[in-house]
Design a protein around this motif. Structure first.
Motif, PDB file in Angstrom:
ATOM      1  N   ALA A 270       0.859  -1.177   0.000  1.00  0.00           N
ATOM      2  CA  ALA A 270       0.000   0.000   0.000  1.00  0.00           C
ATOM      3  C   ALA A 270       0.900   1.233   0.000  1.00  0.00           C
ATOM      4  CB  ALA A 270      -0.900  -0.007   1.236  1.00  0.00           C
ATOM      5  N   GLN A 271       0.779   2.058  -1.022  1.00  0.00           N
ATOM      6  CA  GLN A 271       1.724   3.159  -1.258  1.00  0.00           C
ATOM      7  C   GLN A 271       1.288   4.430  -0.527  1.00  0.00           C
ATOM      8  OE1 GLN A 271       1.476   3.227  -5.500  1.00  0.00           O
ATOM      9  NE2 GLN A 271       2.744   1.414  -5.757  1.00  0.00           N
ATOM     10  N   GLY A 272       1.127   4.338   0.766  1.00  0.00           N
ATOM     11  CA  GLY A 272       0.683   5.480   1.540  1.00  0.00           C
ATOM     12  C   GLY A 272      -0.830   5.557   1.586  1.00  0.00           C
ATOM     13  N   LEU A 273      -1.333   6.648   2.165  1.00  0.00           N
ATOM     14  CA  LEU A 273      -2.770   6.852   2.267  1.00  0.00           C
ATOM     15  C   LEU A 273      -3.304   7.505   0.990  1.00  0.00           C
ATOM     16  CD1 LEU A 273      -3.009   8.214   5.925  1.00  0.00           C
ATOM     17  CD2 LEU A 273      -3.207   5.849   5.126  1.00  0.00           C
ATOM     18  N   HIS A 274      -4.490   7.144   0.601  1.00  0.00           N
ATOM     19  CA  HIS A 274      -5.159   7.729  -0.566  1.00  0.00           C
ATOM     20  C   HIS A 274      -6.049   8.893  -0.133  1.00  0.00           C
ATOM     21  CE1 HIS A 274      -8.065   8.065  -3.888  1.00  0.00           C
ATOM     22  NE2 HIS A 274      -7.207   7.422  -4.656  1.00  0.00           N
ATOM     23  N   HIS A 275      -6.891   8.658   0.900  1.00  0.00           N
ATOM     24  CA  HIS A 275      -7.745   9.714   1.433  1.00  0.00           C
ATOM     25  C   HIS A 275      -8.264   9.314   2.805  1.00  0.00           C
ATOM     26  CE1 HIS A 275     -10.826   7.135  -0.619  1.00  0.00           C
ATOM     27  NE2 HIS A 275     -11.578   7.460   0.431  1.00  0.00           N
ATOM     28  N   VAL A 276      -8.812  10.276   3.501  1.00  0.00           N
ATOM     29  CA  VAL A 276      -9.531  10.054   4.751  1.00  0.00           C
ATOM     30  C   VAL A 276     -10.935  10.609   4.550  1.00  0.00           C
ATOM     31  CG1 VAL A 276      -9.651  10.601   7.219  1.00  0.00           C
ATOM     32  CG2 VAL A 276      -7.418  10.251   6.127  1.00  0.00           C
ATOM     33  N   THR A 277     -11.949   9.861   4.969  1.00  0.00           N
ATOM     34  CA  THR A 277     -13.336  10.298   4.805  1.00  0.00           C
ATOM     35  C   THR A 277     -13.996  10.455   6.167  1.00  0.00           C
ATOM     36  OG1 THR A 277     -13.611   9.320   2.612  1.00  0.00           O
ATOM     37  CG2 THR A 277     -15.609   9.689   3.898  1.00  0.00           C
TER      38      THR A 277
ATOM     39  N   VAL B 211     -14.387  10.179  11.921  1.00  0.00           N
ATOM     40  CA  VAL B 211     -13.880   9.659  10.648  1.00  0.00           C
ATOM     41  C   VAL B 211     -14.615   8.362  10.328  1.00  0.00           C
ATOM     42  CG1 VAL B 211     -11.878   8.640   9.494  1.00  0.00           C
ATOM     43  CG2 VAL B 211     -11.627  10.752  10.799  1.00  0.00           C
ATOM     44  N   HIS B 212     -15.104   8.267   9.108  1.00  0.00           N
ATOM     45  CA  HIS B 212     -15.828   7.071   8.670  1.00  0.00           C
ATOM     46  C   HIS B 212     -14.880   5.963   8.250  1.00  0.00           C
ATOM     47  CE1 HIS B 212     -18.270   4.542   5.933  1.00  0.00           C
ATOM     48  NE2 HIS B 212     -19.265   4.847   6.752  1.00  0.00           N
ATOM     49  N   HIS B 213     -13.865   6.305   7.456  1.00  0.00           N
ATOM     50  CA  HIS B 213     -12.889   5.297   7.026  1.00  0.00           C
ATOM     51  C   HIS B 213     -11.617   5.969   6.540  1.00  0.00           C
ATOM     52  CE1 HIS B 213     -14.977   6.185   3.142  1.00  0.00           C
ATOM     53  NE2 HIS B 213     -13.762   5.998   2.616  1.00  0.00           N
ATOM     54  N   VAL B 214     -10.566   5.164   6.420  1.00  0.00           N
ATOM     55  CA  VAL B 214      -9.289   5.643   5.883  1.00  0.00           C
ATOM     56  C   VAL B 214      -8.922   4.754   4.701  1.00  0.00           C
ATOM     57  CG1 VAL B 214      -7.986   4.269   7.579  1.00  0.00           C
ATOM     58  CG2 VAL B 214      -6.867   6.165   6.387  1.00  0.00           C
ATOM     59  N   ALA B 215      -8.494   5.382   3.596  1.00  0.00           N
ATOM     60  CA  ALA B 215      -8.202   4.664   2.359  1.00  0.00           C
ATOM     61  C   ALA B 215      -6.703   4.645   2.087  1.00  0.00           C
ATOM     62  CB  ALA B 215      -8.936   5.301   1.181  1.00  0.00           C
ATOM     63  N   PHE B 216      -6.229   3.505   1.585  1.00  0.00           N
ATOM     64  CA  PHE B 216      -4.828   3.297   1.265  1.00  0.00           C
ATOM     65  C   PHE B 216      -4.653   3.196  -0.247  1.00  0.00           C
ATOM     66  CE2 PHE B 216      -5.339   2.055   5.583  1.00  0.00           C
ATOM     67  CZ  PHE B 216      -4.120   2.223   6.215  1.00  0.00           C
ATOM     68  N   ARG B 217      -3.570   3.775  -0.759  1.00  0.00           N
ATOM     69  CA  ARG B 217      -3.279   3.759  -2.197  1.00  0.00           C
ATOM     70  C   ARG B 217      -2.764   2.397  -2.633  1.00  0.00           C
ATOM     71  NH1 ARG B 217       0.624   8.396  -4.207  1.00  0.00           N
ATOM     72  NH2 ARG B 217       0.035   7.426  -6.188  1.00  0.00           N
ATOM     73  N   VAL B 218      -3.317   1.895  -3.732  1.00  0.00           N
ATOM     74  CA  VAL B 218      -2.820   0.636  -4.292  1.00  0.00           C
ATOM     75  C   VAL B 218      -2.502   0.756  -5.779  1.00  0.00           C
ATOM     76  CG1 VAL B 218      -3.836  -0.914  -2.588  1.00  0.00           C
ATOM     77  CG2 VAL B 218      -5.222  -0.147  -4.507  1.00  0.00           C
ATOM     78  N   GLY B 219      -2.374   1.961  -6.282  1.00  0.00           N
ATOM     79  CA  GLY B 219      -1.942   2.145  -7.670  1.00  0.00           C
ATOM     80  C   GLY B 219      -3.045   1.865  -8.665  1.00  0.00           C
ATOM     81  N   ASP B 220      -3.036   0.664  -9.236  1.00  0.00           N
ATOM     82  CA  ASP B 220      -3.998   0.345 -10.287  1.00  0.00           C
ATOM     83  C   ASP B 220      -4.865  -0.849  -9.896  1.00  0.00           C
ATOM     84  OD1 ASP B 220      -2.317  -1.846 -10.571  1.00  0.00           O
ATOM     85  OD2 ASP B 220      -1.357  -1.090 -12.380  1.00  0.00           O
ATOM     86  N   ALA B 221      -5.731  -1.263 -10.827  1.00  0.00           N
ATOM     87  CA  ALA B 221      -6.682  -2.333 -10.541  1.00  0.00           C
ATOM     88  C   ALA B 221      -5.981  -3.653 -10.245  1.00  0.00           C
ATOM     89  CB  ALA B 221      -7.643  -2.491 -11.725  1.00  0.00           C
TER      90      ALA B 221
END
Length: 340
Positions: free
Chosen positions: A21-28, A241-251
């Motif tokens: 996981a390449q860091g965080l993508h977003h926080v919601t 905070v509802h959820h935290v998203a992690f970056r995974v690049g592509d599909a």
């Protein structure tokens, strides 16, 4: 939001993961009044509203995305405004704090900014000793726990500034998410997930908090896990905070990560199309809702860079109901009015 709810502790990994996981993508987060949300995150914090849409699982509510100029993954803090929602409760199984990255030299400027806008905040404090960062903690109008983190990497990233007499200058602009602090009862299980299939590295401890780092990331590279065993459980609601998203690049990377997570005994959802990225959700061992999110296709697929966030954008399945959806949503001021 999702039906993922399994909290089984993951099986420890013995080999380095093929995909990280390449860091965080977003926080919601969940907030109250949508106009107050825009006034604060755009007007006070100076973030760009890069997408104005609806909650894809509940089109009666807005979904705002705030970030840098283009909504780069890692720069994003997103909000579900629920004007009649119940108040949330901070506790075990939740993101206890979201830290936003600012240039290290901008800390004094931001102290003046928060004071000028009557935002209650604490004095600067140092975390994790000499190798850590200086932060200023504060809350948004709904009680959301936030921090500004003086990040030496942030100055090298481009800052965005809106026009207007009270705009945040580009050199002081928030660059994105610095990191999150998770409040969990199962700190061991949470650590096994982060260092196992997700590929993060444990680097330090400070009291009951352990720090994990994504080595490949610039933004969203920090996850702090605070052991709150015995503390009351969290409740989702306004100011949480509802959820935290992690970056995974592509599909392909997302599917590989999904398989790695499922192999530990956790139960990730199927892939969900979120229009601007694809998502998989699962409940982490500490109870926090995690998301795996792809980088693309991004926020420029349905409006030009110059007018990002100005108009309400709907996913195809809701477009035929646009008139009814718009009639049901609160009327908002324009971003120009907010900035003024």
């Amino acid at each position: 939001m999702t039906d993922a709810a399994d909290t089984t502790r993951p099986t420890p990994a013995t080999d380095a993961p093929a995909v990280r996981a390449q860091g965080l993508h977003h926080v919601t987060a969940i907030s109250g009044d949508p106009q107050r949300v825009l006034d604060f995150y755009v007007g006070v914090l100076g973030m760009r509203l890069v997408k104005r849409t609806v909650n894809f699982d509940d089109p009666s509510a807005y979904h705002f995305y705030f970030g840098d100029e283009t909504g780069t993954p890692g720069s994003l803090f997103t909000v579900f405004p629920w004007p009649t929602g119940r108040k949330g409760r901070l506790g075990a199984g939740q993101v206890g704090e979201t830290a936003l990255a600012i240039p290290a030299a901008s800390l004094g400027w931001w102290l003046d900014r928060l004071s000028a806008h009557h935002v209650p905040h604490e004095l600067p404090q140092r975390r994790f000793g000499a190798d850590g960062e200086t932060v200023v903690t504060f809350t948004d109008p709904d009680g959301m726990r936030l921090a500004l983190a003086a990040d030496p990497r942030a100055a090298a990233l481009p800052g965005w500034s809106a026009p207007g007499p009270d705009a945040v200058p580009a050199e002081h602009a928030i660059r994105g998410v610095y990191g999150v602090t998770l409040w969990v009862e199962d700190a061991e299980g949470q650590a096994a997930l982060l260092t196992g299939p997700m590929g993060w590295r444990r680097v330090a401890s400070d009291g009951m908090t352990t720090r994990f780092v994504a080595d490949d990331a610039t933004l969203g590279r920090i996850v702090d896990v605070r052991d709150v065993q015995g503390f009351w459980g969290a409740a989702d609601g306004v100011g949480s905070v509802h959820h935290v998203a992690f970056r995974v690049g592509d599909a392909a990377a997302e599917l590989a990560m999904r398989s790695a997570v499922a192999a530990t005994g956790l139960q990730p959802t199927t892939v969900r199309d979120r229009q601007y990225f694809e998502s998989v959700y699962f409940r982490a061992p500490g109870g926090v809702l995690f998301e795996l999110a792809t980088d693309g296709p991004g926020f420029l697929i349905d409006e030009p860079l110059e007018t990002l966030g100005e108009a309400l954008r709907l996913p195809p399945q809701y477009e035929q109901h646009r008139a009814a959806i718009e009639a049901n949503l609160p009327v908002l001021g324009t971003t120009e009015e907010v900035r003024a």
